[in-house]
Design a protein around this motif. Structure first.
Motif, PDB file in Angstrom:
ATOM      1  N   PHE A   1       1.428  20.907  -9.363  1.00 49.11           N
ATOM      2  CA  PHE A   1       0.329  20.213 -10.039  1.00 49.11           C
ATOM      3  C   PHE A   1       0.773  18.829 -10.516  1.00 49.11           C
ATOM      4  O   PHE A   1       1.957  18.601 -10.770  1.00 49.11           O
ATOM      5  CB  PHE A   1      -0.159  21.050 -11.218  1.00 49.11           C
ATOM      6  N   GLU A   2      -0.221  17.946 -10.627  1.00 45.64           N
ATOM      7  CA  GLU A   2       0.097  16.576 -11.043  1.00 45.64           C
ATOM      8  C   GLU A   2       0.340  16.485 -12.543  1.00 45.64           C
ATOM      9  O   GLU A   2       1.105  15.636 -13.009  1.00 45.64           O
ATOM     10  CB  GLU A   2      -1.074  15.650 -10.677  1.00 45.64           C
ATOM     11  N   SER A   3      -0.345  17.333 -13.292  1.00 45.91           N
ATOM     12  CA  SER A   3      -0.271  17.230 -14.745  1.00 45.91           C
ATOM     13  C   SER A   3      -0.721  18.548 -15.364  1.00 45.91           C
ATOM     14  O   SER A   3      -1.230  19.437 -14.671  1.00 45.91           O
ATOM     15  CB  SER A   3      -1.207  16.119 -15.232  1.00 45.91           C
ATOM     16  N   GLU A   4      -0.560  18.651 -16.667  1.00 47.46           N
ATOM     17  CA  GLU A   4      -1.022  19.853 -17.369  1.00 47.46           C
ATOM     18  C   GLU A   4      -2.541  19.966 -17.290  1.00 47.46           C
ATOM     19  O   GLU A   4      -3.086  21.059 -17.165  1.00 47.46           O
ATOM     20  CB  GLU A   4      -0.561  19.811 -18.825  1.00 47.46           C
ATOM     21  N   GLU A   5      -3.222  18.834 -17.364  1.00 47.76           N
ATOM     22  CA  GLU A   5      -4.692  18.843 -17.246  1.00 47.76           C
ATOM     23  C   GLU A   5      -5.120  19.384 -15.881  1.00 47.76           C
ATOM     24  O   GLU A   5      -6.123  20.077 -15.760  1.00 47.76           O
ATOM     25  CB  GLU A   5      -5.240  17.425 -17.440  1.00 47.76           C
ATOM     26  N   HIS A   6      -4.326  19.029 -14.875  1.00 49.92           N
ATOM     27  CA  HIS A   6      -4.599  19.516 -13.531  1.00 49.92           C
ATOM     28  C   HIS A   6      -4.463  21.038 -13.480  1.00 49.92           C
ATOM     29  O   HIS A   6      -5.282  21.739 -12.871  1.00 49.92           O
ATOM     30  CB  HIS A   6      -3.617  18.844 -12.558  1.00 49.92           C
ATOM     31  N   ILE A   7      -3.440  21.553 -14.160  1.00 52.53           N
ATOM     32  CA  ILE A   7      -3.244  23.014 -14.204  1.00 52.53           C
ATOM     33  C   ILE A   7      -4.430  23.676 -14.916  1.00 52.53           C
ATOM     34  O   ILE A   7      -4.970  24.687 -14.465  1.00 52.53           O
ATOM     35  CB  ILE A   7      -1.925  23.383 -14.919  1.00 52.53           C
ATOM     36  N   LYS A   8      -4.837  23.072 -16.030  1.00 54.29           N
ATOM     37  CA  LYS A   8      -5.948  23.653 -16.780  1.00 54.29           C
ATOM     38  C   LYS A   8      -7.211  23.710 -15.909  1.00 54.29           C
ATOM     39  O   LYS A   8      -7.923  24.725 -15.882  1.00 54.29           O
ATOM     40  CB  LYS A   8      -6.220  22.831 -18.050  1.00 54.29           C
ATOM     41  N   ALA A   9      -7.486  22.622 -15.202  1.00 52.80           N
ATOM     42  CA  ALA A   9      -8.675  22.586 -14.334  1.00 52.80           C
ATOM     43  C   ALA A   9      -8.571  23.645 -13.240  1.00 52.80           C
ATOM     44  O   ALA A   9      -9.564  24.309 -12.902  1.00 52.80           O
ATOM     45  CB  ALA A   9      -8.833  21.200 -13.718  1.00 52.80           C
ATOM     46  N   TRP A  10      -7.349  23.839 -12.722  1.00 50.66           N
ATOM     47  CA  TRP A  10      -7.135  24.863 -11.685  1.00 50.66           C
ATOM     48  C   TRP A  10      -7.409  26.257 -12.260  1.00 50.66           C
ATOM     49  O   TRP A  10      -8.053  27.092 -11.617  1.00 50.66           O
ATOM     50  CB  TRP A  10      -5.697  24.763 -11.171  1.00 50.66           C
ATOM     51  N   LEU A  11      -6.912  26.493 -13.465  1.00 48.37           N
ATOM     52  CA  LEU A  11      -7.138  27.804 -14.102  1.00 48.37           C
ATOM     53  C   LEU A  11      -8.630  28.056 -14.304  1.00 48.37           C
ATOM     54  O   LEU A  11      -9.127  29.153 -14.029  1.00 48.37           O
ATOM     55  CB  LEU A  11      -6.405  27.871 -15.453  1.00 48.37           C
ATOM     56  N   LEU A  12      -9.338  27.038 -14.784  1.00 39.76           N
ATOM     57  CA  LEU A  12     -10.777  27.208 -15.031  1.00 39.76           C
ATOM     58  C   LEU A  12     -11.524  27.424 -13.717  1.00 39.76           C
ATOM     59  O   LEU A  12     -12.417  28.277 -13.629  1.00 39.76           O
ATOM     60  CB  LEU A  12     -11.346  25.998 -15.779  1.00 39.76           C
ATOM     61  N   ARG A  13     -11.161  26.655 -12.694  1.00 38.67           N
ATOM     62  CA  ARG A  13     -11.831  26.806 -11.397  1.00 38.67           C
ATOM     63  C   ARG A  13     -11.603  28.220 -10.848  1.00 38.67           C
ATOM     64  O   ARG A  13     -12.531  28.881 -10.380  1.00 38.67           O
ATOM     65  CB  ARG A  13     -11.295  25.779 -10.394  1.00 38.67           C
ATOM     66  N   THR A  14     -10.346  28.673 -10.945  1.00 40.99           N
ATOM     67  CA  THR A  14     -10.017  30.006 -10.452  1.00 40.99           C
ATOM     68  C   THR A  14     -10.794  31.077 -11.209  1.00 40.99           C
ATOM     69  O   THR A  14     -11.356  32.009 -10.622  1.00 40.99           O
ATOM     70  CB  THR A  14      -8.499  30.260 -10.589  1.00 40.99           C
ATOM     71  N   ALA A  15     -10.846  30.931 -12.522  1.00 42.10           N
ATOM     72  CA  ALA A  15     -11.561  31.922 -13.345  1.00 42.10           C
ATOM     73  C   ALA A  15     -13.055  31.921 -13.028  1.00 42.10           C
ATOM     74  O   ALA A  15     -13.683  32.982 -12.939  1.00 42.10           O
ATOM     75  CB  ALA A  15     -11.334  31.628 -14.826  1.00 42.10           C
ATOM     76  N   ILE A  16     -13.622  30.754 -12.857  1.00 43.18           N
ATOM     77  CA  ILE A  16     -15.059  30.661 -12.564  1.00 43.18           C
ATOM     78  C   ILE A  16     -15.360  31.277 -11.194  1.00 43.18           C
ATOM     79  O   ILE A  16     -16.317  32.046 -11.042  1.00 43.18           O
ATOM     80  CB  ILE A  16     -15.527  29.195 -12.637  1.00 43.18           C
ATOM     81  N   ASN A  17     -14.530  30.972 -10.211  1.00 44.40           N
ATOM     82  CA  ASN A  17     -14.747  31.557  -8.876  1.00 44.40           C
ATOM     83  C   ASN A  17     -14.591  33.068  -8.898  1.00 44.40           C
ATOM     84  O   ASN A  17     -15.360  33.799  -8.274  1.00 44.40           O
ATOM     85  CB  ASN A  17     -13.779  30.941  -7.859  1.00 44.40           C
ATOM     86  N   ARG A  18     -13.588  33.529  -9.637  1.00 47.47           N
ATOM     87  CA  ARG A  18     -13.375  34.981  -9.742  1.00 47.47           C
ATOM     88  C   ARG A  18     -14.565  35.634 -10.448  1.00 47.47           C
ATOM     89  O   ARG A  18     -15.004  36.725 -10.074  1.00 47.47           O
ATOM     90  CB  ARG A  18     -12.083  35.246 -10.517  1.00 47.47           C
TER      91      ARG A  18
END
Lengths: 160, 199
Positions: free
Chosen positions: A48-65
């Motif tokens: 990931f590029e940054s911590e914000e990037h990780i957070k966005a990835w976590l939210l995207r994953t959770a929303i898709n799940r």
């Protein structure tokens, strides 16, 4: 970059839960989704590029799940949403009504609304997270706001 | 106070339960298998018109219907309703009118919304193996099959059962707490199962 799961969980576990709950509206399912999301992070080798990037990835994953959960069969009693909401010690009735109103919106509107107002994401990032065009996100935010305004009336400020 | 301020104040009150602990250890294959937690297993011992039995649905008014289902190995009647959110609910009541099992589901309609489940979709999800405790004994149910698992657990607290369904086999691993993992290629092993099943 990668960050340790424990550190991420400490900071973002509740954010992931709220995003998941905002989609599936079932606290038990949302907790399972939190577990799944962090498990997926552990299993992935994404950099990931940054911590914000990780957070966005976590939210995207959770929303898709969460969307997957809605597609699948719902084995739990639906009453758990109402029971959970009853158990939340909101500071005031206005807060309870706001959450209930958001969660009563169709899924297509409540997810962008949640990401915009709670997570402070701009339209472009919401579009990235939800894999939608910016115009679609703008349109859904517009309609979602209108619905909120219709229901909440004076408790909702026209902030477009 | 702005709308964003109101949002932050309101949504910050939503939390995971006190009992929730994030497991940060690798679980490998667990994600790839179908698991049934004990509490869910109790709610899934239902199979719609399994084993080639005649299937019918009778209109009982509006969008409510009755459907013949398998429950605990016997045929019984479930009521299916579709609510205002297009969610299909089912409910099975005992002879005294008390609800003994319920649930429901939705499916994406491909246009951003969702639609009620059809009977065949219910069948797909409900005709999976499940467990329940009756009279202090743990039973495994699959369609019209009912198996008493008492005394059949090994030293690890697991019982392995092969279910035959026409041309397919289902390999089921059941833990003493009622947890269940099913696969169509081989039995799930203890190291692949959630630790909480053995506490």
């Amino acid at each position: 970059m990668r960050l340790p799961v424990r550190e991420l969980a400490e900071k973002y576990q509740e954010h992931v839960f709220r995003a998941a709950f905002s989609v599936c509206r079932n606290p038990a399912e949302a907790e399972d989704i939190v577990q799944d999301t962090f498990l997926k992070y552990m299993e992935s080798d994404c950099q990931f590029e940054s911590e914000e990037h990780i957070k966005a990835w976590l939210l995207r994953t959770a929303i898709n799940r969460s969307k997957d959960v809605l597609k699948a069969f719902w084995h739990r009693k639906r009453g758990s949403f109402e029971e959970y909401m009853e158990s939340v010690p909101f500071q005031d009735p206005e807060s309870r009504r706001l959450v209930e109103t958001v969660l009563s919106l169709p899924k297509a509107y409540r997810i962008p609304i949640y990401l915009f107002y709670y997570e402070d994401y701009p339209v472009k990032e919401i579009a990235d997270i939800l894999n939608l065009s910016e115009n679609t996100v703008k349109s859904r935010l517009y309609r979602g706001r209108k619905m909120m305004q219709d229901i909440l009336k004076e408790n909702w400020t026209d902030d477009e | 106070m702005t709308n964003k301020d109101k949002f932050k104040r309101a949504f910050s009150e939503l939390h995971t339960s006190d009992a929730f602990v994030l497991d940060t250890e690798e679980k490998g294959m667990i994600r790839k298998m179908k698991f049934r937690k004990t509490i869910i297993a109790v709610c899934t011992a239902l199979a719609v018109c399994a084993g080639g039995a005649a299937c019918y649905a009778a209109d009982v008014g509006g969008i409510q219907r009755t459907v013949q289902v398998w429950f605990h190995g016997d045929q019984t009647t479930a009521t299916m309703t579709v609510d205002e959110d297009n969610i299909t609910h089912y409910s099975v009541k005992d002879k005294n009118g008390n609800e003994i099992i319920s649930g429901g589901g939705v499916a994406e309609d491909g246009r951003g919304g969702y639609r009620p489940l059809t009977e065949s979709e219910m069948n797909e999800y409900l005709s999976e193996p499940s467990t329940d405790i009756m009279g202090g004994k743990l039973y495994l149910f699959y369609k019209n099959q009912k198996m008493d698992l008492t005394g059949k657990f090994d030293k690890d607290g697991l019982c392995y059962v092969t279910l035959n369904d026409r041309d397919k086999k289902i390999y089921v691993t059941v833990a003493k707490n009622g947890g269940l993992a099913s696969r169509d290629d081989k039995y799930a092993q203890k190291n692949e199962l959630p630790e909480e099943w053995f506490r």
